[in-house]
Enzyme design. Structure first.
Site, PDB file in Angstrom:
ATOM      1  CE  LYS A 116      -4.457   0.912  -0.021  1.00 14.87           C
ATOM      2  NZ  LYS A 116      -5.543   0.155  -0.334  1.00 14.87           N
TER       3      LYS A 116
HETATM    4  P1  NAD Z   1     -13.739   7.606  -2.313  1.00 16.87           P
HETATM    5  O1  NAD Z   1     -12.830   8.703  -2.074  1.00 16.87           O
HETATM    6  O2  NAD Z   1     -14.199   7.600  -3.796  1.00 16.87           O
HETATM    7  O3  NAD Z   1     -15.007   7.929  -1.544  1.00 16.87           O
HETATM    8  C1  NAD Z   1     -14.726   8.003  -0.105  1.00 16.87           C
HETATM    9  C2  NAD Z   1     -16.084   8.452   0.521  1.00 16.87           C
HETATM   10  O4  NAD Z   1     -16.037   8.512   1.777  1.00 16.87           O
HETATM   11  C3  NAD Z   1     -16.291  10.003  -0.196  1.00 16.87           C
HETATM   12  O5  NAD Z   1     -17.515  10.087  -0.547  1.00 16.87           O
HETATM   13  C4  NAD Z   1     -16.068  10.875   1.148  1.00 16.87           C
HETATM   14  O6  NAD Z   1     -16.981  11.970   1.347  1.00 16.87           O
HETATM   15  C5  NAD Z   1     -16.672   9.677   2.210  1.00 16.87           C
HETATM   16  N1  NAD Z   1     -16.160   9.843   3.547  1.00 16.87           N
HETATM   17  C6  NAD Z   1     -14.882  10.422   3.955  1.00 16.87           C
HETATM   18  N2  NAD Z   1     -14.890  10.603   5.462  1.00 16.87           N
HETATM   19  C7  NAD Z   1     -16.244  10.198   5.836  1.00 16.87           C
HETATM   20  C8  NAD Z   1     -16.908  10.064   7.035  1.00 16.87           C
HETATM   21  N3  NAD Z   1     -16.109  10.550   8.067  1.00 16.87           N
HETATM   22  N4  NAD Z   1     -18.101   9.861   6.921  1.00 16.87           N
HETATM   23  C9  NAD Z   1     -18.733   9.431   6.141  1.00 16.87           C
HETATM   24  N5  NAD Z   1     -18.343   9.458   4.895  1.00 16.87           N
HETATM   25  C10 NAD Z   1     -16.937   9.811   4.692  1.00 16.87           C
HETATM   26  O7  NAD Z   1     -12.962   6.492  -2.126  1.00 16.87           O
HETATM   27  P2  NAD Z   1     -13.091   4.932  -2.299  1.00 16.87           P
HETATM   28  O8  NAD Z   1     -12.058   4.254  -3.245  1.00 16.87           O
HETATM   29  O9  NAD Z   1     -14.718   4.659  -2.385  1.00 16.87           O
HETATM   30  O10 NAD Z   1     -12.767   4.282  -0.883  1.00 16.87           O
HETATM   31  C11 NAD Z   1     -13.559   4.115   0.149  1.00 16.87           C
HETATM   32  C12 NAD Z   1     -13.458   2.835   1.046  1.00 16.87           C
HETATM   33  O11 NAD Z   1     -13.207   1.637   0.062  1.00 16.87           O
HETATM   34  C13 NAD Z   1     -11.718   2.970   1.478  1.00 16.87           C
HETATM   35  O12 NAD Z   1     -11.653   2.510   2.784  1.00 16.87           O
HETATM   36  C14 NAD Z   1     -10.943   2.247   0.433  1.00 16.87           C
HETATM   37  O13 NAD Z   1      -9.752   1.656   1.188  1.00 16.87           O
HETATM   38  C15 NAD Z   1     -11.806   1.046   0.254  1.00 16.87           C
HETATM   39  N6  NAD Z   1     -11.592   0.345  -1.126  1.00 16.87           N
HETATM   40  C16 NAD Z   1     -11.750   0.960  -2.129  1.00 16.87           C
HETATM   41  C17 NAD Z   1     -11.791   0.266  -3.542  1.00 16.87           C
HETATM   42  C18 NAD Z   1     -11.857   0.865  -4.675  1.00 16.87           C
HETATM   43  O14 NAD Z   1     -11.667  -0.002  -5.687  1.00 16.87           O
HETATM   44  N7  NAD Z   1     -12.214   2.196  -4.865  1.00 16.87           N
HETATM   45  C19 NAD Z   1     -11.248  -0.957  -3.447  1.00 16.87           C
HETATM   46  C20 NAD Z   1     -10.997  -1.655  -2.272  1.00 16.87           C
HETATM   47  C21 NAD Z   1     -11.289  -0.876  -0.942  1.00 16.87           C
END
Ligand code: NAD
Length: 426
Positions: A116
Site C-alpha cells: 500500500k
Molecule cells: P472515495 O474517495 O471515492 O470515497 C470515499 C467517500 O467517503 C467519499 O464520498 C467521502 O466523502 C466519504 N467520507 C470520508 N470521510 C467520511 C466520514 N467521516 N463519514 C462518511 N463519509 C466519509 O474512496 P473509495 O475508493 O470509494 O474508498 C472508500 C473505501 O473503500 C476505503 O476504505 C478504500 O480503502 C476502500 N476500497 C476502495 C476500493 C476501490 O476500488 N475504490 C477497493 C477496495 C477498498
C-alpha cells in the site's frame, strides 16, 4: 444534535489500525496453529519506504510532502495495493492497509502479495497542477521499488484513473519504454480494463447476494444504508438496487441523510457530482453519522475509512448483514459485539476484493496484450468473488467462527503455506 455527536466522534482516540491488523492476525495464527517464527514473519512488513516530496506549489513556494510505500509480503506474487491521498495518512495506516491487501489477494486466490502507499496531503485543497507535480515526484521516488513484475499500485481514497496515468507516464519515461502494466485502475485509453471503475461495488454486491441467500433474506424486500458515498459505496448502492433492494440512508464527509421513501442511487450519484455532497438530497433529512450506522435496515455498508464502527456504535447496529466496502471500518472489539448480536459480517478482505480482482484482470490484459469485454470481466469477477465467499463461509462453518476470522484463516493460511514452502533465506 447531529453536529455535537460528530465533534465528539472526532475527539475520540481512534485505535491504531496496524494494532487492529496484528490482532486479527494473532487470532488467525491461533486457529492455524502457526509457530511463533512464522507468525512473526507474517506480522512484519517486508519493506517500508518513506519519501520526501518537494513540490512547487502554484503560488511559487515549495512544500515538502511525505509519502510512503509499504511492501508487506510477496510470497504469492508481486506486491499489489493502492495509493491513498489524505491528510490523516500515517505509516501505521499504510502498514495496516498493506497487511490487509496481503490477506485480500490471498482470499481472492489471485497471484499477488500485498502493499500500500500514501501521501499526507489534502487533495481537496490542491490544484490539478499541484496534484500532478506531487504525483510525478512520488512516482519517481518509489520507481526503484515498483514495476509490472515487482509492485503494481492502484487507486485508493482520493486517487483516480488520471493519477494512475501520471504514474504510468513518469515511470515509463524513467524506464524508456511504455509500461502500462506498472499500475492498474488506469483510463481505458491507456490499457485500463472495462468494468474496473465499478468493480469494488459490484464485487461487494455479489458477496451480499450470497450472504442474503445464506441468511434467507429476500433482496427484493431488503433495505440498506451506505456510509461514504464515493467510488466503492455509490456503485455498491447503484448495483444493489438492481436486485430490488432499497436505499434508505447514505453519507459522505460532509454529513449523513435518511429518507422515509427509497432513494434512487443514480440520482444521488448525480446530485453529489453536482453539489459535492449527498447532504440536501431532495426528500431526505439530515441525521448524524451514528444514526446512519444504526438505521433499521437489512444491509449496512461502511464504505468510507477505518474505525467508523467503534464499540459504542456497534452495540446499536440493527442491520442483519454488514458489507465492508471500506478497509478496516470495524475494530476487533466491535467485531465481538456484532458477532454476539448475530450480525452477519462480510469482512473487508472479502467484500471489497472486487477492486483488486479486476485490477488483476487488467494487469493480465496488459501483459498479454489482449482486451476483454465488460461482460467477460464482470463474469470472471463474479466467479472469482463468489468462489472466495464460499471458501470463507465454509471455513466459518468448519471452525465455528465469525466470517472475519474465517476470511483471515483462509487468507493467512495460504500466505503462511507459501512462506513456509519458500523457506527462509539464507
Ligand atoms: P472515495 O474517495 O471515492 O470515497 C470515499 C467517500 O467517503 C467519499 O464520498 C467521502 O466523502 C466519504 N467520507 C470520508 N470521510 C467520511 C466520514 N467521516 N463519514 C462518511 N463519509 C466519509 O474512496 P473509495 O475508493 O470509494 O474508498 C472508500 C473505501 O473503500 C476505503 O476504505 C478504500 O480503502 C476502500 N476500497 C476502495 C476500493 C476501490 O476500488 N475504490 C477497493 C477496495 C477498498
Amino acid at each position: 444534535m447531529a453536529q455535537k455527536y460528530e465533534l465528539r466522534q472526532m475527539n475520540q482516540p481512534k485505535p491504531n489500525p496496524f494494532d487492529n491488523a496484528l490482532e486479527q492476525l494473532r487470532i488467525a495464527a491461533e486457529y492455524l496453529k502457526l509457530d511463533e517464527g512464522l507468525h512473526q514473519m507474517l506480522a512484519s512488513p517486508k519493506r517500508q519506504l518513506t519519501v520526501s516530496l518537494p513540490v512547487k506549489m502554484d503560488n511559487g513556494s515549495i512544500h515538502v510532502f511525505t509519502g510512503y510505500r509499504v511492501q508487506y509480503n510477496d510470497a504469492r506474487g508481486p506486491f499489489k495495493g493502492g495509493i491513498r491521498y489524505h491528510p490523516n495518512v500515517s505509516l501505521d495506516e499504510v502498514k495496516a492497509l498493506s497487511a490487509w491487501m496481503t490477506w485480500k489477494t490471498s482470499v481472492a486466490n489471485i497471484p499477488y502479495g500485498g502493499a500500500k502507499g500514501g501521501i499526507i496531503c489534502d487533495p481537496k485543497h490542491m490544484s490539478q497542477g499541484e496534484l500532478e507535480r506531487m504525483t510525478r515526484r512520488y512516482a519517481a521516488a518509489i520507481a526503484p521499488l515498483i514495476g509490472p513484475y515487482k509492485d503494481i499500485p492502484a487507486p485508493d481514497v482520493y486517487t483516480n484513473a488520471q493519477i494512475m496515468a501520471w504514474i504510468v507516464d513518469t515511470y515509463s519515461t524513467l524506464e524508456g519504454y511504455m509500461t502500462p502494466g506498472v499500475v492498474t485502475g488506469k483510463p481505458i485509453s491507456l490499457g485500463g480494463s472495462l468494468g474496473r471503475d465499478k468493480a469494488t461495488g459490484r464485487g461487494a454486491v455479489f458477496c451480499t447476494v450470497e450472504a442474503a441467500k445464506v441468511n434467507k433474506i429476500d433482496l427484493k424486500k431488503a433495505t440498506f444504508a451506505v456510509q461514504g458515498y464515493g467510488n466503492a459505496g455509490s456503485f455498491f448502492a447503484e448495483i444493489l438496487q438492481t436486485y430490488g433492494a432499497k436505499m434508505m440512508g447514505a453519507s459522505d464527509s460532509r454529513g449523513a441523510i435518511a429518507s422515509k421513501t427509497p432513494m434512487d442511487a443514480d440520482k444521488l450519484i448525480a446530485y453529489k457530482a453536482k453539489t459535492g455532497s449527498v447532504v440536501g438530497f431532495p426528500g431526505s433529512q439530515p441525521i448524524s453519522d451514528k444514526e446512519l450506522l444504526q438505521m433499521d435496515v437489512d444491509i449496512l455498508s461502511p464504505a468510507a475509512l477505518e474505525n467508523s464502527i467503534l464499540p459504542d456504535t456497534a452495540k446499536g447496529i440493527k442491520a442483519k448483514i454488514i458489507t465492508e466496502c471500506a478497509n478496516g471500518p470495524t475494530t476487533p472489539e466491535s467485531d465481538k459485539i456484532l458477532h454476539a448480536n448475530k450480525v452477519f459480517m462480510i469482512p473487508d478482505i472479502l467484500a471489497n476484493s472486487g477492486g483488486v480482482i479486476v485490477s488483476y484482470l487488467e494487469w493480465v490484459q496488459n501483459l498479454e496484450r489482449i482486451g476483454w469485454s465488460e461482460a467477460e470481466v464482470n463474469d470472471m469477477l463474479e466467479k472469482k468473488i463468489t468462489g472466495a465467499f464460499h471458501d470463507v463461509h465454509a471455513a466459518s462453518l468448519k471452525h465455528g467462527t465469525d466470517m472475519r476470522t474465517a476470511a483471515m484463516i483462509v487468507g493467512v493460511g495460504r500466505v503462511a503455506e507459501a512462506v513456509k514452502t519458500l523457506g527462509t533465506f539464507p
